[in-house]
Design a protein around this motif. Structure first.
Motif, PDB file in Angstrom:
ATOM      1  N   ILE A 160       0.890  -1.072   0.182  1.00 50.86           N
ATOM      2  CA  ILE A 160      -0.053   0.108  -0.300  1.00 50.86           C
ATOM      3  C   ILE A 160       0.828   1.241   0.014  1.00 50.86           C
ATOM      4  N   VAL A 161       1.901   1.402   1.072  1.00 45.87           N
ATOM      5  CA  VAL A 161       2.701   2.707   1.070  1.00 45.87           C
ATOM      6  C   VAL A 161       3.515   2.837  -0.297  1.00 45.87           C
ATOM      7  N   GLN A 162       4.062   1.790  -0.695  1.00 44.20           N
ATOM      8  CA  GLN A 162       5.168   1.664  -2.057  1.00 44.20           C
ATOM      9  C   GLN A 162       4.217   1.858  -3.141  1.00 44.20           C
ATOM     10  N   GLN A 163       2.934   1.588  -3.173  1.00 40.05           N
ATOM     11  CA  GLN A 163       2.009   1.769  -4.403  1.00 40.05           C
ATOM     12  C   GLN A 163       1.777   2.990  -4.386  1.00 40.05           C
ATOM     13  N   LEU A 164       0.970   3.750  -3.386  1.00 43.39           N
ATOM     14  CA  LEU A 164       0.439   5.037  -3.561  1.00 43.39           C
ATOM     15  C   LEU A 164       1.493   6.115  -3.423  1.00 43.39           C
ATOM     16  N   PHE A 165       2.380   6.081  -2.501  1.00 40.61           N
ATOM     17  CA  PHE A 165       3.539   7.068  -2.682  1.00 40.61           C
ATOM     18  C   PHE A 165       4.434   6.876  -3.791  1.00 40.61           C
ATOM     19  N   GLY A 166       4.519   5.821  -4.333  1.00 42.34           N
ATOM     20  CA  GLY A 166       5.596   5.439  -5.361  1.00 42.34           C
ATOM     21  C   GLY A 166       5.038   6.117  -6.664  1.00 42.34           C
ATOM     22  N   SER A 167       3.636   6.035  -6.567  1.00 43.67           N
ATOM     23  CA  SER A 167       2.998   6.380  -7.867  1.00 43.67           C
ATOM     24  C   SER A 167       2.707   7.880  -7.893  1.00 43.67           C
ATOM     25  N   ALA A 168       2.888   8.667  -6.782  1.00 48.91           N
ATOM     26  CA  ALA A 168       2.678  10.010  -6.796  1.00 48.91           C
ATOM     27  C   ALA A 168       3.983  10.895  -7.686  1.00 48.91           C
ATOM     28  N   ARG A 169       3.356  11.258  -8.796  1.00 45.78           N
ATOM     29  CA  ARG A 169       4.515  11.864  -9.672  1.00 45.78           C
ATOM     30  C   ARG A 169       3.968  13.413 -10.171  1.00 45.78           C
ATOM     31  N   ALA A 170       5.049  14.315 -10.334  1.00 47.13           N
ATOM     32  CA  ALA A 170       4.618  15.631 -10.774  1.00 47.13           C
ATOM     33  C   ALA A 170       3.973  15.443 -11.943  1.00 47.13           C
ATOM     34  N   ALA A 171       3.076  16.615 -12.160  1.00 42.32           N
ATOM     35  CA  ALA A 171       2.220  16.605 -13.289  1.00 42.32           C
ATOM     36  C   ALA A 171       2.808  16.897 -14.539  1.00 42.32           C
ATOM     37  N   GLY A 172       3.848  17.821 -14.319  1.00 46.39           N
ATOM     38  CA  GLY A 172       4.484  18.174 -15.361  1.00 46.39           C
ATOM     39  C   GLY A 172       5.528  17.287 -15.907  1.00 46.39           C
ATOM     40  N   ASP A 173       6.465  16.987 -15.237  1.00 41.68           N
ATOM     41  CA  ASP A 173       7.806  16.119 -15.730  1.00 41.68           C
ATOM     42  C   ASP A 173       7.731  14.709 -15.391  1.00 41.68           C
ATOM     43  N   GLY A 174       6.812  14.415 -14.480  1.00 43.06           N
ATOM     44  CA  GLY A 174       6.685  12.922 -14.305  1.00 43.06           C
ATOM     45  C   GLY A 174       7.516  12.373 -13.298  1.00 43.06           C
ATOM     46  N   ARG A 175       8.317  13.243 -12.513  1.00 43.33           N
ATOM     47  CA  ARG A 175       9.408  12.847 -11.502  1.00 43.33           C
ATOM     48  C   ARG A 175       8.464  12.354 -10.296  1.00 43.33           C
ATOM     49  N   PRO A 176       9.320  11.501  -9.417  1.00 51.45           N
ATOM     50  CA  PRO A 176       8.592  11.050  -8.162  1.00 51.45           C
ATOM     51  C   PRO A 176       8.494  12.047  -7.357  1.00 51.45           C
ATOM     52  N   LEU A 177       7.486  12.088  -6.438  1.00 54.85           N
ATOM     53  CA  LEU A 177       7.156  13.262  -5.539  1.00 54.85           C
ATOM     54  C   LEU A 177       7.722  12.626  -4.208  1.00 54.85           C
ATOM     55  N   TYR A 178       8.132  11.435  -4.007  1.00 50.10           N
ATOM     56  CA  TYR A 178       8.490  10.920  -2.834  1.00 50.10           C
ATOM     57  C   TYR A 178       9.643   9.803  -2.856  1.00 50.10           C
ATOM     58  N   GLU A 179      10.535   9.743  -2.129  1.00 55.03           N
ATOM     59  CA  GLU A 179      11.484   8.702  -2.034  1.00 55.03           C
ATOM     60  C   GLU A 179      11.086   7.978  -1.003  1.00 55.03           C
ATOM     61  N   VAL A 180      10.713   6.705  -1.253  1.00 48.03           N
ATOM     62  CA  VAL A 180      10.211   5.840  -0.136  1.00 48.03           C
ATOM     63  C   VAL A 180      11.401   4.675  -0.018  1.00 48.03           C
ATOM     64  N   VAL A 181      11.900   4.676   1.257  1.00 48.94           N
ATOM     65  CA  VAL A 181      12.934   3.810   1.697  1.00 48.94           C
ATOM     66  C   VAL A 181      12.258   2.609   2.664  1.00 48.94           C
ATOM     67  N   THR A 182      12.638   1.352   2.366  1.00 46.55           N
ATOM     68  CA  THR A 182      12.277   0.369   3.282  1.00 46.55           C
ATOM     69  C   THR A 182      13.329  -0.047   4.045  1.00 46.55           C
ATOM     70  N   CYS A 183      13.226  -0.318   5.452  1.00 46.78           N
ATOM     71  CA  CYS A 183      14.005  -0.759   6.463  1.00 46.78           C
ATOM     72  C   CYS A 183      13.643  -1.769   7.307  1.00 46.78           C
TER      73      CYS A 183
END
Length: 345
Positions: free
Chosen positions: A16-39
């Motif tokens: 859930i966390v990886q999918q939702l935050f990982g798919s959040a991308r800027a509308a213009g250039d598509g860059r990821p809005l979050y860096e998700v690190v698992t530990c």
């Protein structure tokens, strides 16, 4: 964002966390809005409640880099005598910077409560374990009916969610809190609603007496067809041939909320849809969603989502649509909900 995974984990929560935050991308250039690190508490394999393991590359030192730390649940959370944390877990949590916000999913709330972050503050967890939670942590204001909570605990922002799927609601809430204009797109991609009505009370297993074998589905369907009109609880009760009292009781048992609160929620959802998908003036949105006036719509939008209609439209459609959404002949609405050029209260 750093996500802590422990033995006996529920893989769906990490997904859930990886999918939702990982798919959040800027509308213009598509860059990821979050860096998700698992530990994990130590690098390597982590056991799950399935027939496979997770290979986690990072150890607890990753938590020191978190601006948001998410503590996933573990089947071990509610089995610890006295609720005390293992020293290794307590040491890992101590690495989280004081300015970072901390969120838990499901029984991860037991972990936050054990280190005192929830003392005196509102929190929730899975409904199956609320009695045990109350016994272990009497200083926490437990709300067993909601899908998630957001409070200031121990000097920092602390969020908790109910069962694992309520982690979706919590993650979407975090996206909205961060002002991410892509929240709706993230929700659509995951095929989930951006806002979910009711709380977890509707999912609690309880015996249903024979007299409640009928549902209030017909009344709810009728209400959705007549949202733009005045709708009373008496009218809804009449759809089911029930007294207002009996209908209200049955409605709450089925949905976890009252008829009026449900109706307001549906009207807010209708208003959100119109604000996102049309250029209708705010006054017209208010009429079509059943609030009648722009003032009433602003009040309910602020109560439900924390922003005015025009601010919501600007967030989800951009400034151009907000500029066109004030209505012909109507003063443009400022971000605080007051007419442009006039002081807000």
């Amino acid at each position: 964002m750093v996500v802590l995974v422990r033995d006996e984990a529920l893989p769906i929560e990490l997904g859930i966390v990886q999918q939702l935050f990982g798919s959040a991308r800027a509308a213009g250039d598509g860059r990821p809005l979050y860096e998700v690190v698992t530990c994990a508490l130590r690098p390597g394999e982590v056991t799950t409640d399935g027939d496979f393991r997770l290979a986690i590359r990072n150890g607890p030192e990753a938590l020191a880099t978190a601006d948001t730390a998410v503590v996933l649940s573990s089947h071990a959370d509610y089995d610890r005598p006295g609720g005390a944390l293992p020293p290794e877990l307590a040491a890992a949590l101590a690495r989280i910077p004081t300015g970072a916000r901390i969120a838990s999913i499901c029984t991860g709330a037991f972990v936050l409560a054990a280190v005192g972050l929830l003392d005196g503050h509102r929190a929730t967890t899975h409904w199956r374990f609320t009695d045990r939670f109350r016994r272990l942590f009497p200083r926490v204001v437990l709300d067993p009916d909601v899908l998630f909570t957001h409070s200031l605990g121990g000097g920092r922002e602390v969020l908790t969610s109910a069962g694992c799927a309520a982690g979706i609601d919590l993650c979407l809430h975090l996206l909205r809190e961060d002002g991410a204009a892509v929240t709706n797109e993230v929700a659509r991609a995951a095929v989930v609603p951006p806002y979910r009505e009711g709380g977890q009370a509707q999912f609690v297993r309880r015996p249903v007496p024979e007299v409640l074998s009928r549902s209030t589905t017909a009344a709810r369907a009728w209400a959705l067809e007549h949202l733009a009109e005045p709708v009373s609880v008496a009218q809804l009760a009449a759809c089911e041939s029930l007294s207002v009292r009996a209908f209200s009781r049955r409605f709450r048992e089925e949905t976890g909320t009252s008829p009026l609160r449900w109706l307001i929620g549906q009207r807010v959802a209708r208003a959100q849809h119109l604000l996102e998908e049309t250029d209708l003036p705010v006054e017209a949105v208010a009429e079509r969603s059943g609030f009648g006036t722009a003032v009433a719509l602003r009040q309910q939008m602020r109560a439900a989502v924390g922003v005015s209609p025009s601010a919501y439209r600007a967030t989800f459609r951009g400034p151009r649509s907000a500029a066109s959404g004030g209505g012909s002949g109507s003063p443009a609405e400022a971000a605080d909900g007051s007419p442009a050029g006039l002081p807000s209260s």
